[in-house]
Enzyme design. Structure first.
Site, PDB file in Angstrom:
ATOM      1  N   CYS A 130       0.958   0.716  -1.953  1.00  0.00           N
ATOM      2  CA  CYS A 130       0.662  -0.164  -0.819  1.00  0.00           C
ATOM      3  C   CYS A 130       1.915  -0.377   0.014  1.00  0.00           C
ATOM      4  CB  CYS A 130       0.112  -1.510  -1.292  1.00  0.00           C
ATOM      5  SG  CYS A 130       1.346  -2.552  -2.108  1.00  0.00           S
ATOM      6  N   ASP A 177       4.991  -1.359  -6.589  1.00  0.00           N
ATOM      7  CA  ASP A 177       5.221   0.067  -6.378  1.00  0.00           C
ATOM      8  C   ASP A 177       4.865   0.386  -4.922  1.00  0.00           C
ATOM      9  OD1 ASP A 177       5.166   2.836  -6.281  1.00  0.00           O
ATOM     10  OD2 ASP A 177       4.232   3.069  -8.253  1.00  0.00           O
ATOM     11  N   HIS A 178       5.856   0.787  -4.152  1.00  0.00           N
ATOM     12  CA  HIS A 178       5.633   1.010  -2.723  1.00  0.00           C
ATOM     13  C   HIS A 178       4.738   2.216  -2.446  1.00  0.00           C
ATOM     14  CE1 HIS A 178       6.511  -0.620   1.122  1.00  0.00           C
ATOM     15  NE2 HIS A 178       7.708  -1.085   0.821  1.00  0.00           N
ATOM     16  N   ARG A 179       4.454   3.009  -3.474  1.00  0.00           N
ATOM     17  CA  ARG A 179       3.561   4.148  -3.274  1.00  0.00           C
ATOM     18  C   ARG A 179       2.103   3.710  -3.158  1.00  0.00           C
ATOM     19  NH1 ARG A 179       5.182   7.644  -8.429  1.00  0.00           N
ATOM     20  NH2 ARG A 179       4.929   5.533  -9.288  1.00  0.00           N
TER      21      ARG A 179
END
Length: 502
Positions: A476, A472-474
């Site tokens: 890291c 999940d790019h949110r």
């Protein structure tokens, strides 16, 4: 005086909204004890025996085997108090008990004495008994509500405490304007409500005039030529002619709502029929969860090939030493994952979208994908970070066997913080896994196969595996995700790296 208490289908686990009745464990008239299992249901995740929090005589069951009920729908009613004690002692009971036993909508108990254990699943804690609605006494005016004939009829069946209902309450005639509608299944009521069908105008073909699903479907088919809108569709496989067109919607009426951005699939030209299979049970749960993951989570995937030769040699050495069960490859990979998460704790987390916060977890509850005859499930190994390879191997084996037998509990299928997906068992090398919502990451492992590999400056045949990591790019950036995957690959190639953290 006896009270008739209604036991509703409880919330059986995280994210579950319905369950299918597999097998009734009691009959009408049976005496049940507090917390005695009364029905076996199948959810999208597991088979569960549901215990009843009340002790007494079963007066009614709601739904036949194979019926799917939503959470909160009535399961059965139990007569508790003096009348139920008389029946257990061989008495015949009064007219009130007879009516309650025969009525399809036996009522709920009221007052401070209407109490049970409060348990909804044995072993999952005790809470207060289900809240009761205040009944409307004769002469009182019920609160105003939007008109909904079928819905109000359903409440009349399941929602009142009746002490003077005649024994022939089911013998109804079409057009009756008052009294309970003889319907047991919530699905029948919902189907009628969605299609604007007044159940009070129907005569059922079931026992004592009980309105069955087939009765509603027959009425809908009979009314089809004159209906103004397409039905929402009963949840079963059905065949649809290719040349069928949706009936026109007259001026002034509103067509059934369709979710924004979705359209009904067109029937391919030249085909005579199609088969529609409902998305329900475990298939429906998987579809909902994966769709939610792709909708909410901005995921990204990176991957790397790794030389697993030394890892396989280390496993062979462990198993050759004897003195315990054979260590599985999955257990070694799980041990590597927990060590990597200790170095990169950002990935052992989830996102609380409502609070706009990242929730990081201290412990690792490791989920692993397991394919069963019922479909894909993800059992969870609790506190995986505290386990060694032997303990992980034993727990993987136990949970896998339970998954195949369909006996996993909701607690064993929920609460994961990170997932390991070994799709190499299907003979494939790579994948772009979909994150198991609401987690923040998943590691995918392909098959381990001999391949040409440059080892110590020379070309050699080595055991190579492809690792793919979706995150999940949110929570890291790419540097953290890349560092996690590189550490996992280093441990696969040189298991001795793990000795630094043991």
């Amino acid at each position: 005086m006896a009270q008739v208490l209604e036991f509703k289908l409880p919330d059986l686990g995280e994210g579950l909204t319905e369950a299918e009745i597999v097998r009734w464990l009691v009959e009408v008239g049976d005496v049940v004890a507090v917390d005695q299992p009364v029905v076996e249901v199948e959810t999208a995740k597991a088979m569960v025996e549901v215990p009843c929090p009340y002790g007494g005589v079963v007066t009614a069951r709601f739904g036949a085997e194979g019926t799917e009920l939503p959470v909160g729908a009535p399961l059965l009613t139990v007569a508790v108090g003096e009348a139920s004690e008389d029946r257990t002692g061989g008495g015949t009971g009064g007219g009130t008990d007879t009516a309650a036993a025969e009525g399809s909508g036996a009522a709920r108990g009221q007052g401070p004495d209407a109490e049970g254990s409060g348990n909804v699943l044995v072993g999952y804690g005790t809470s207060e008994a289900p809240a009761r609605r205040r009944r409307v006494r004769p002469g009182e005016t019920a609160p105003a509500a939007p008109p909904a004939p079928a819905a109000s009829a359903a409440r009349a069946v399941n929602g009142r405490l009746r002490t003077e209902e005649p024994a022939d309450a089911h013998a109804r005639t079409p057009g009756a304007a008052d009294g309970p509608v003889p319907v047991i299944s919530p699905l029948v009521r919902r189907l009628a409500r969605q299609n604007g069908l007044d159940l009070r105008e129907m005569t059922g073909s079931g026992p004592d005039g009980l309105i069955l699903r087939a009765d509603v479907e027959y009425a809908l088919r009979a009314a089809a030529p004159g209906r103004t809108g397409a039905t929402d569709g009963a949840p079963e496989t059905r065949r649809v002619p290719a040349d069928t067109t949706a009936p026109a919607v007259p001026t002034g009426t509103t067509a059934p709502a369709v979710p924004t951005g979705t359209t009904a699939p067109a029937v391919p030209t030249g085909t005579t029929a199609v088969t529609r299979v409902p998305l329900k049970g475990i298939r429906g749960a998987v579809a909902d969860k994966l769709s939610r993951s792709r909708t909410e989570i901005p995921d990204a995937t990176c991957w790397v090939d790794a030389d697993a030769t030394e890892l396989m040699r280390a496993r062979a050495a462990m198993n050759a030493a004897g003195g315990g069960p054979k260590i599985s490859v999955l257990a070694l990979l799980a041990r590597i994952c927990t060590a990597a998460l200790a170095r990169f704790p950002e990935l052992n987390s989830s996102v609380d979208t409502g609070a706009r916060e990242i929730v990081r977890y201290e412990g690792v509850h490791l989920g692993f994908a397991a394919q069963t005859d019922r479909g894909l499930v993800v059992p969870v190994v609790r506190d995986a970070h505290t386990r060694d390879a032997e303990s992980l191997t034993a727990e993987f084996a136990r949970l896998t066997e339970a998954a195949r037998a369909g006996t996993l509990t909701p607690a064993e299928l929920t609460g994961g913080t990170f997932t390991l997906n070994n799709y190499g068992v299907f003979g494939v090398d790579g994948s772009t896994p979909i994150i198991n919502h609401p987690e923040a990451a998943m590691l995918g492992v392909g098959r381990i196969v001999p391949r040409p590999w440059v080892h110590e400056g020379e070309l050699a045949v080595r055991q190579v595996v492809q690792l793919s990591f979706t995150f999940d790019h949110r929570v890291c950036d790419g540097g953290t995700a890349g560092g996690f995957l590189r550490y996992v690959a280093d441990c696969v190639e040189q298991p001795a790296v793990l000795l630094r953290t043991l």
